[in-house]
Design a protein around this motif. Structure first.
Motif: not given
Ligand SMILES: Nc1ncnc2c1ncn2[C@@H]1O[C@H](COP(=O)(O)OP(=O)(O)OP(=O)(O)O)[C@@H](O)[C@H]1O
Ligand SMILES: [Mg+2]
Lengths: 368, 589
Positions: A2, A50, A62, A65, A76, A80-83, A159, B13, B17, B23
């Protein structure tokens, strides 16, 4: 994947505003660059995305979310952000081998051992570092560390990939090469990327779109061509490329319907014909003309100054001429205005003619 | 950051994706990240440990009954009693004089030595620099014993001089004598401060002075010495504070001469007297506590300033050492006499005394060799036990304090915990609490607390009290190491998916291991020497080396005291050596 949306974020440290109403959206798979001079708030923006800093207000999302929202307050945590994030200093964990550096994010995600090995090999191969997997960070050169940092940033398929001046510790030649493979890598992985730099060449050559920052404000968002050809403000024009900013005033007698406007340059009594734009000031108002130095043609011809059918010709004095290898750079004066120009050939002066096309002139209103 | 309201718990959560790994998931006790629990736990434990000895003292000082007794009332009479007691004025004056003399003596010895060793061409400068640091590892108590063996009324050199001259020009059992012995214990502190400041300072100033024609002596006088004012001031305050609170020398040298200082007054009131006046003891302790807190506050302010004008500029202009010509030999004599007669001789004599039945210039000591002194210690179980106790307390204490110190540093420096600064201050605050007061305070705290009786008099009580005393050292040993770890290392881990605790356990702790080992070693050497809090806290079964030594000393068993001190030095040196090897191996790997 996204899109990343940063909406109206504001941030201050101890009462000094560092970010003011920053607002942009990065599309899926886009290479998006935050460009601006040192201290303008690029890294702070990236840290907010971040989750390492929290804005005072605004929203960061994102897709659907919500990572951060000022009201009601949601934040978050970074984990928890998955970057993916790559620092200027690389920040490789010094007590772990290259492979272990890449394995940690996978272990945290409870990826099976065999799958870990596959993903690590994959990521290291992408950056041509698979043969050094068992080395420790201090055994690598700066350029190699930088590649490993990048591999660590993508190994868990985050992501969005965030890069904060990742090339600025490399020497000039390395930086050129790194730029090229970084672009290739990003295309290959197809990951949405936010890139921070103060180097306009990097920004221009890498980005799909550029956001120009100044003093904590977003000046312009556009493709490299847009940002260069039609800078939104004189500051943007001045920051990107070499651009003369000349103060003047719109001539009272400018015909209201003509395609061009006449601008009186400072107190020199000279005029410049420039293309009219939607935002052009009204006749009689103060204006700033932006003139890129490489768009000025220099000639020794002594044709009469003044209005020509399609170009401006101005006479100027040569104050300084310096040889930079590829070309000569000149400092010229027109009355009391200083103008920078360049040319492939050497002109000895003392006087010279400047040929300027009206469509090469950028016209901005000027507050007086 | 500190002013921000804590973020609300994250919303549920969404699914990761497509194609991504998502995560990591973490448990969220009490609806917040688990780091919140850890931060608060660290904060509360530290606060409780630091306040436990102080609050009972303050409380007792305004009660007319022992604080645990029922039916007491608030009163100010304890303070009235304290300040109207005839002796108290002279006690304060004597303490002040003792502290001032100690400071002056220590600086007078340390500053010239720092300049000579750091700034001039000096023979064997490195060796002297190392030897000068030794007394740090030896407790002032042991040093005092050593001095008495050599310079006391019946001491080795005293007898020799009396034999030769017919009279002795010194007397240890006076205020200046006591101050001199205390000064010897404090010289390393002043020396380290001044030498470090000189090593870090910009020498281009000196080079500039030389280049305009100033001679070496002139350069020292007008450039180098003024540069030393900040470290001198700071070290001076530190020594002054230590001298005010020290117990060993007032007890060993002052008491026999009828000189009561502040700390020995507390000791007399609290332990020696048959029915201690708790209120008076509380008021006196409060008074002393306020004095030391005031001194530490001034130090903290000065240190803040001092750091600002220490000129650290890398090592671009490595100093050319000044050549002071013939003066060099005068300086050499000065340093040599101090090192030999101040530190080496008393230690050598003490060790020799441990292996002889008598130490006198009249008889060759090697004719009197014996192991009886050690036999006495090992023949009597409580004495032997005290050695084991000291080692146990120091070992467990050093491990525990290093772990707590590490937790405090990580929460205070590497988290967004709201009270990080307060936690940092709390961990450093025991620095301002004299050992005796920690002892009195915990003694009362255990008496007051429900269930405290089970702890009082056990080794656990000693570990806690010694541990609180040592916490600032652990903080000081570990905190600088975190400053060398860039914040990006944690940030990279957080973004990669580690929560705070994972970041700490996977990244930071691993990188802090050398600092933690150094902290362990430091705390260990500090705790094996510690005894002041044990004067009040230790029960019959939980004596330590220091308390046993004082006990033996009052019985006149000089030889066994020497033996005990020798054992303590041996154990310290052994562990220091082992740890040194370990650290070196780690470093080479
Ligand atoms: N933790 C902080 N406390 C106070 N001020 C800060 C903090 N972090 C950043 N700033 C200030 O915010 C402004 C923006 O900083 P930022 O690091 O975002 O700049 P930048 O655009 O990344 O610059 P550069 O190109 O030099 O890295 C600067 O003026 C900086 O001094
Ligand atoms: Mg930056």
């Amino acid at each position: 994947m996204p899109e990343l949306a940063v909406e109206n974020i504001t941030k201050s440290f101890h009462g000094t505003t560092v970010l003011e109403d920053i607002d942009f959206t990065v599309a899926d798979g886009e290479f998006f660059t935050l460009l601006g001079p040192s201290g303008c708030g690029k890294s702070t923006t990236l840290s907010c995305v971040a989750g390492l800093e929290h804005p005072d207000s605004g929203t960061i999302r994102v897709g659907d979310e919500v990572f951060f929202d000022g009201l009601p307050r949601t934040a978050v945590p970074p984990e928890g952000r998955n970057l993916g994030l790559v620092f200027q200093s690389y920040a490789l964990w010094p007590h772990m081998t290259i492979a272990d550096n890449l394995a940690l994010p996978l272990k945290l995600r409870k990826v099976a051992k065999a799958e870990q090995r596959r993903l690590i090999d994959d990521a290291l191969t992408k950056v041509d570092m698979a043969h050094l997997r068992d080395r420790y960070p201090h055994q690598l050169s700066g350029g190699q560390q930088q590649r490993v940092a990048l591999a660590r940033g993508i190994v868990y398929s985050p992501g969005v990939l965030l890069l904060d001046e990742p090339l600025s510790n490399l020497d000039a030649k390395m930086r050129g090469q790194a730029r090229m493979w970084l672009k290739d890598l990003q295309r290959e992985v197809g990951i949405t990327t936010v890139y921070v730099t103060h180097d306009q060449i990097e920004a221009m050559s890498l980005s799909d779109r550029i956001a120009v920052f100044m003093h904590g404000r977003l000046q312009q968002v556009g493709t490299p061509v847009e940002v260069y050809e039609t800078p939104a403000t004189p500051e943007v024009a001045g920051f990107i490329g070499r651009c003369n900013l000349l103060d003047g005033r719109i001539d009272e007698e400018s015909p209201a319907d003509a395609k061009t406007l006449r601008v009186e340059l400072g107190t020199t009594g000279r005029h410049l014909r420039v293309v009219r734009t939607d935002t052009a000031p009204a006749p009689g108002e103060a204006a700033t003309v932006g003139l890129r130095s490489e768009r000025i043609t220099l000639t020794d011809r002594t044709d009469a100054e003044g209005d020509h059918a399609d170009v401006n010709v101005l006479r100027a004095r040569i104050e300084q001429c310096s040889y930079t290898g590829a070309r000569f750079e000149y400092v010229l004066t027109i009355g009391d205005l200083r103008v920078h120009a360049e040319s492939a050939v050497r002109h000895t002066g003392p006087e010279i003619s400047l040929v300027i096309r009206p469509e090469d002139c950028l016209l901005y209103p000027r507050a007086t | 950051m500190a002013t921000q309201t804590p973020p609300a718990p994250a919303p549920p959560r969404p699914a990761p994706h497509a194609g991504g790994l998502g995560t990591p998931r973490y448990r969220r006790p009490f609806g917040a990240g688990r780091e919140v629990t850890i931060h608060w736990l660290t904060f509360l434990v530290t606060a409780a440990l630091v306040l436990a000895p102080v609050i009972p003292v303050l409380y007792q000082s305004i009660r007319n009954q022992p604080l645990y007794a029922a039916g007491g009332a608030f009163t100010l009479s304890n303070y009235v009693h304290l300040f109207t007691e005839a002796d108290f004025g002279s006690i304060i004056l004597d303490t002040l004089l003792f502290a001032v003399l100690t400071t002056v003596f220590a600086l007078a010895v340390a500053v010239p030595m720092a300049v000579l060793l750091e700034r001039t061409r000096f023979p064997a400068a490195r060796l002297f620099g190392q030897v000068l640091r030794w007394p740090i590892y030896i407790s002032p108590l042991v040093l005092a014993f050593g001095w008495i063996v050599v310079y006391g009324p019946a001491g080795f050199l005293t007898s020799a001089v009396r034999e030769g001259l017919g009279w002795v020009p010194w007397n240890l059992y006076t205020l200046p004598g006591m101050a001199f012995v205390e000064a010897v214990a404090q010289v390393p502190v002043a020396f380290l401060f001044c030498a470090n400041a000189l090593a870090a300072s910009d020498t281009s100033l000196e080079n500039a002075a030389r280049s305009v024609g100033a001679g070496p002596i002139r350069t020292l006088r007008s450039i180098v010495v003024p540069m030393l004012r900040p470290p001198m001031l700071y070290a001076g305050l530190l020594i002054f504070g230590t001298a005010v609170e020290t117990l060993s020398i007032p007890l060993i040298l002052g008491e026999p001469a009828g000189l009561t200082l502040f700390s020995s007054f507390l000791y007399e009131q609290g332990i020696d007297s048959v029915s201690p006046d708790y209120g008076l003891l509380g008021a006196a302790s409060t008074f002393m506590l306020l004095t030391t807190i005031g001194l530490v506050a001034v130090q903290a302010r000065l240190l803040g300033h001092a750091q600002r004008f220490v000129s650290v500029r890398g090592k671009a202009s490595r100093s050319r050492l000044l050549d002071i010509g013939g003066w060099k030999w005068l300086g050499f004599a000065f340093v040599g006499v101090y090192v030999v007669f101040g530190a080496l001789l008393p230690m050598a004599a003490l060790i020799l005394r441990a292996f002889t039945s008598l130490l006198t210039p009249l008889v060759n000591p090697f004719d009197l060799l014996t192991l009886d002194n050690f036999r006495l210690i090992f023949a009597y179980a409580p004495y032997t036990e005290s050695i084991v106790n000291s080692i146990t307390v120091a070992f467990i204490g050093a491990v525990a304090v290093t772990l707590l110190g590490t937790a405090v540093v990580l929460v205070a420096r590497r988290s967004d915990f709201r009270f990080a600064r307060l936690l940092e201050t709390a961990a450093q605050s025991p620095h301002a609490v004299p050992g005796l007061i920690v002892g009195i305070g915990f003694f009362w705290a255990f008496a007051w607390m429900p269930g405290g009786d089970a702890v009082r008099g056990t080794l656990l009580a000693l570990i806690i009290a010694f541990g609180v005393r040592a916490l600032p050292s652990a903080y000081g040993a570990i905190s600088p190491a975190t400053m060398q770890l860039g914040a990006e290392l944690d940030q990279a881990a957080r973004v990669a998916g580690a929560d705070w605790w994972r970041t700490v356990s996977r990244i930071l702790i691993r990188l802090l291991v050398p600092a933690m080992l150094a902290s362990f070693l430091l705390i260990w050497t500090q705790m094996i020497r510690e005894y002041a809090p044990a004067m009040f806290l230790a029960g019959a079964e939980s004596q330590v080396i220091g308390t046993t030594a004082i006990d033996l000393w009052t019985q006149g068993e000089t030889g066994s005291v020497a033996a005990l001190a020798t054992l303590q030095i041996a154990v310290t040196a052994l562990v220091a050596g082992l740890a040194g090897l370990l650290l070196k191996r780690k470093h080479d790997a």
